[in-house]
Design an enzyme around this catalytic site. Structure first.
Site, PDB file in Angstrom:
ATOM      1  N   HIS A 121       0.978  -1.090  -0.111  1.00  0.00           N
ATOM      2  CA  HIS A 121      -0.093   0.100  -0.075  1.00  0.00           C
ATOM      3  C   HIS A 121       1.026   1.251  -0.042  1.00  0.00           C
ATOM      4  O   HIS A 121       1.868   1.136   0.720  1.00  0.00           O
ATOM      5  CB  HIS A 121      -0.752   0.004   1.160  1.00  0.00           C
ATOM      6  CG  HIS A 121      -1.903   0.979   1.510  1.00  0.00           C
ATOM      7  ND1 HIS A 121      -1.613   2.419   1.723  1.00  0.00           N
ATOM      8  CD2 HIS A 121      -3.127   0.865   1.344  1.00  0.00           C
ATOM      9  CE1 HIS A 121      -2.876   2.906   1.875  1.00  0.00           C
ATOM     10  NE2 HIS A 121      -3.769   1.988   1.489  1.00  0.00           N
ATOM     11  N   ASP A 198       3.152  -4.633   8.199  1.00  0.00           N
ATOM     12  CA  ASP A 198       1.476  -4.002   8.008  1.00  0.00           C
ATOM     13  C   ASP A 198       0.496  -4.910   8.053  1.00  0.00           C
ATOM     14  O   ASP A 198       0.159  -5.566   7.018  1.00  0.00           O
ATOM     15  CB  ASP A 198       1.712  -3.108   6.473  1.00  0.00           C
ATOM     16  CG  ASP A 198       0.251  -2.378   6.139  1.00  0.00           C
ATOM     17  OD1 ASP A 198      -0.372  -2.534   6.919  1.00  0.00           O
ATOM     18  OD2 ASP A 198       0.507  -1.793   5.168  1.00  0.00           O
ATOM     19  N   GLN A 201      -4.804  -5.220   6.597  1.00  0.00           N
ATOM     20  CA  GLN A 201      -5.492  -5.968   5.981  1.00  0.00           C
ATOM     21  C   GLN A 201      -5.783  -7.200   6.711  1.00  0.00           C
ATOM     22  O   GLN A 201      -6.548  -8.271   6.382  1.00  0.00           O
ATOM     23  CB  GLN A 201      -5.419  -6.257   4.475  1.00  0.00           C
ATOM     24  CG  GLN A 201      -5.592  -4.897   3.638  1.00  0.00           C
ATOM     25  CD  GLN A 201      -6.981  -4.604   3.590  1.00  0.00           C
ATOM     26  OE1 GLN A 201      -7.928  -5.309   3.472  1.00  0.00           O
ATOM     27  NE2 GLN A 201      -7.356  -3.327   3.373  1.00  0.00           N
ATOM     28  N   LYS A 224     -10.713  -0.766  10.152  1.00  0.00           N
ATOM     29  CA  LYS A 224     -11.228  -2.059   9.165  1.00  0.00           C
ATOM     30  C   LYS A 224     -11.358  -3.384   9.814  1.00  0.00           C
ATOM     31  O   LYS A 224     -11.619  -4.231   9.238  1.00  0.00           O
ATOM     32  CB  LYS A 224     -10.007  -2.220   8.349  1.00  0.00           C
ATOM     33  CG  LYS A 224      -9.453  -1.111   7.622  1.00  0.00           C
ATOM     34  CD  LYS A 224      -8.218  -1.418   6.252  1.00  0.00           C
ATOM     35  CE  LYS A 224      -8.004  -0.164   5.569  1.00  0.00           C
ATOM     36  NZ  LYS A 224      -6.818  -0.149   4.808  1.00  0.00           N
ATOM     37  N   CYS A 362      -4.624   2.451  -3.605  1.00  0.00           N
ATOM     38  CA  CYS A 362      -3.354   2.878  -3.136  1.00  0.00           C
ATOM     39  C   CYS A 362      -2.302   1.979  -3.313  1.00  0.00           C
ATOM     40  O   CYS A 362      -1.422   1.973  -2.338  1.00  0.00           O
ATOM     41  CB  CYS A 362      -3.506   3.464  -1.816  1.00  0.00           C
ATOM     42  SG  CYS A 362      -4.955   4.368  -1.205  1.00  0.00           S
TER      43      CYS A 362
HETATM   44  C1  LIG Z   1      -5.746   0.594   4.877  1.00  0.00           C
HETATM   45  C2  LIG Z   1      -4.676   0.357   4.530  1.00  0.00           C
HETATM   46  C3  LIG Z   1      -3.283   0.856   5.086  1.00  0.00           C
HETATM   47  C4  LIG Z   1      -3.537   2.484   5.563  1.00  0.00           C
HETATM   48  O1  LIG Z   1      -4.542   2.583   6.632  1.00  0.00           O
HETATM   49  P1  LIG Z   1      -4.994   3.669   7.034  1.00  0.00           P
HETATM   50  O2  LIG Z   1      -6.076   3.371   8.216  1.00  0.00           O
HETATM   51  O3  LIG Z   1      -5.420   4.447   6.015  1.00  0.00           O
HETATM   52  O4  LIG Z   1      -4.020   4.574   7.908  1.00  0.00           O
HETATM   53  C5  LIG Z   1      -2.015   0.570   4.830  1.00  0.00           C
HETATM   54  N1  LIG Z   1      -1.825  -0.637   4.395  1.00  0.00           N
HETATM   55  C6  LIG Z   1      -2.657  -1.366   3.955  1.00  0.00           C
HETATM   56  C7  LIG Z   1      -2.141  -2.902   3.369  1.00  0.00           C
HETATM   57  C8  LIG Z   1      -4.030  -1.210   3.986  1.00  0.00           C
HETATM   58  O5  LIG Z   1      -5.083  -1.985   3.531  1.00  0.00           O
END
Ligand SMILES: *Cc1c(COP(=O)(O)O)cnc(C)c1O
Length: 404
Positions: A121, A198, A201, A224, A362
Site C-alpha cells: 500500500h 503492515d 488487512q 477495518k 493505493c
Molecule cells: C488501509 C491500509 C493502510 C492504511 O491504513 P489507514 O487506516 O488509512 O492508515 C495501509 N496498508 C494497508 C495494507 C491497508 O489496507
C-alpha cells in the site's frame, strides 16, 4: 456455523437502502461497517465518563484513564504482546508506519538497505522513500510473480548484511495475497534486520500473534476491524521502542521539561504525545471483544466460502479476469472486464446499491506491474452473504451489456 442473519442484525447500516436498492457492501477492504455495540460504546463514553486521561486526580479522569488502559490490555492480549507498554495507540496504520520511519532516520546510514515488497500500500512505500531520501539509505523491492505472490528466492537474494529493515504487509489490500511473513521475519533476523509488518488487512480476518511471529513492529487500523475511524495500534518490541526517538513532542510524552533540556516519559507514553482519541481507543477494545465473540475461526470459514463462491460466480462472466490468484489468499477479488474501464462498472453497479472499490487501491506499483489502470475490488467481510454475491454478479453482467 455463523448465524448470518443474527450477525447482520448487529450492523444497522446493512439494512439500509442505497439508491433505492438494498445495500450490498463489498468495500470492506477500505473500511468495515460497525456493529451497534461499537456505535453505542462511543456515545456511552461521552455520556458517562468523558474526561482527559492521565492528568486529573478527579473521578472521571480516573474512570477514563482506567477504560483507556483496559483497552490497551485487551489489545495486548488479542495480539499476544509480551507487555502492555509495547502496544501504542495511533490514529491508524499510516501513523504507526510513520512513527517507525521517523525513528529510523536517526539509525540508518548512507548505503544501508530497506527492503519493501512489490505488494505494498502507498502508506508502506512513501514513508520509507522519504526516510531513504533523508538518510541516503537505499530502497530495494522484493518482486512478485503473475499470481501476485512475493518471490521468496528473490527475497533471499536481496537480504544481506546491508539490510537494516524489511517491511511487508501481512495481507495485500489490492490482491488479497497472504504473505509468508513468518519465513520472511526469520530470514531477515538472520541478518539482524528489523521487520515491520503492515497488518491493516490482516486484523479483520485473523488474530496475529506477535510473539510467535517475532516481528519487530506490527501496525494496524481500528476502522477495518469494526472499530472507529482514527484509531489504530502500533506494536513494537520493547527494545526497539526504547531505541527509537519520540515521534512527536508535546504533553503526555515527557518526564520533565525545562528550557535547557526535556526528558521523555516511559513507554508507551513516550510515543503518545498530546490528547489522544480517547473514545476511539476505548471503543477499539469493544470492537476487538465483538470480533472475538464471533470468533476468528468462524470469520475465516465464512469469508473463505465467500471467496470461493465469488470467484466461481465471477468467472462465469465472459472477458472477466481476476488479478491476484495466490494460493494463500483472503476474501478479496480484484477483477477487470475486457474493454471496459473499472470506473464505469463501479458507477453503474453503485446505482444498483452495490459498493465496491474501483481504481488503484493505493497500490499503483501493483497496477503498473499488471499494466492496468486499476481494478474493481470486491472485498468481503463475515457479515456478507452468497445472495449478495449473486446480486453483484447480475449487476456486473448488466453493466457489461450496457457498456459494450
Ligand atoms: C488501509 C491500509 C493502510 C492504511 O491504513 P489507514 O487506516 O488509512 O492508515 C495501509 N496498508 C494497508 C495494507 C491497508 O489496507
Amino acid at each position: 456455523m455463523l448465524d448470518i442473519n443474527k450477525i447482520r442484525a448487529d450492523f444497522p447500516i446493512l439494512s439500509k437502502k442505497v439508491n433505492g436498492k438494498p445495500l450490498v457492501y463489498f468495500d470492506n477492504g477500505a473500511t468495515s461497517q460497525k456493529p451497534q455495540v461499537v456505535i453505542d460504546a462511543i456515545s456511552k463514553y461521552y455520556q458517562e465518563i468523558n474526561a482527559n486521561i492521565h492528568r486529573g486526580v478527579h473521578t472521571l479522569s480516573q474512570l477514563a484513564t482506567d477504560a483507556y488502559e483496559a483497552s490497551r490490555g485487551k489489545i495486548q492480549n488479542h495480539i499476544n504482546a509480551k507487555f502492555a507498554h509495547e502496544v501504542l495507540f495511533t490514529s491508524g496504520t499510516t501513523h504507526g508506519i510513520n512513527l517507525v520511519t521517523n525513528g529510523f532516520a536517526s539509525i540508518l546510514k548512507p548505503g544501508d538497505e530497506v527492503l519493501v515488497s512489490a505488494l505494498e500500500h502507498h502508506s508502506n512505500i512513501v514513508p520509507w522513500q522519504m526516510l531513504c531520501e533523508k538518510t541516503g539509505a537505499i530502497l530495494r523491492v522484493i518482486p512478485m510473480n503473475q499470481e501476485g505472490e512475493l518471490i521468496m528466492s528473490e527475497y533471499d537474494k536481496l537480504l544481506s548484511d546491508k539490510t537494516k529493515v524489511v517491511t511487508v504487509n501481512h495481507i495485500s489490500n489490492a490482491l488479497g495475497t497472504v504473505n509468508p511473513i513468518k519465513y520472511m521475519i526469520d530470514e531477515a533476523h538472520k541478518f539482524g534486520a528489523a521487520v515491520l509488518i503492515d497488518g491493516a488487512q490482516a486484523v479483520p480476518h485473523l488474530k496475529p500473534d506477535v510473539q510467535e511471529l517475532d516481528c519487530d513492529f506490527y501496525a494496524f487500523s481500528g476502522h477495518k476491524m469494526c472499530g472507529p475511524t482514527g484509531t489504530g495500534i502500533l506494536y513494537g518490541k520493547e527494545a526497539w521502542l526504547n531505541k527509537l526517538p519520540p515521534y512527536q513532542g508535546g504533553g503526555e510524552m515527557i518526564k520533565e521539561v525545562t528550557f535547557e533540556k526535556t526528558t521523555y516519559a516511559e513507554l508507551p507514553h513516550k510515543f503518545e504525545a498530546g490528547t489522544p482519541n480517547i473514545a476511539g481507543g476505548i471503543v477499539l477494545g469493544t470492537a476487538v471483544d465483538y470480533m472475538n465473540e464471533i470468533g476468528f475461526e468462524n470469520i475465516q470459514n465464512q469469508e473463505l466460502e465467500l471467496l470461493r463462491y465469488g470467484t466461481q460466480r465471477l468467472l462465469e462472466i465472459e472477458g472477466l479476469k481476476i488479478f491476484g490468484t495466490a494460493k494463500e489468499k483472503t476474501s478479496v477479488i480484484s477483477f477487470n472486464i475486457e474493454g471496459i474501464h473499472p470506473y464505469d462498472i463501479g458507477t453503474i453497479i453503485d446505482k444498483l446499491g452495490i459498493a465496491v472499490r474501483t481504481g488503484h487501491h493505493c497500490a499503483q506499483p501493483i497496477m503498473n506491474f499488471f499494466c492496468i489502470p486499476g481494478t474493481i475490488r470486491a472485498s468481503f467481510a463475515f457479515y456478507n452473504t452468497k445472495e449478495e454475491i449473486d446480486v453483484m454478479v447480475e449487476a456486473v453482467k448488466k453493466a457489461q451489456l450496457m457498456l459494450s
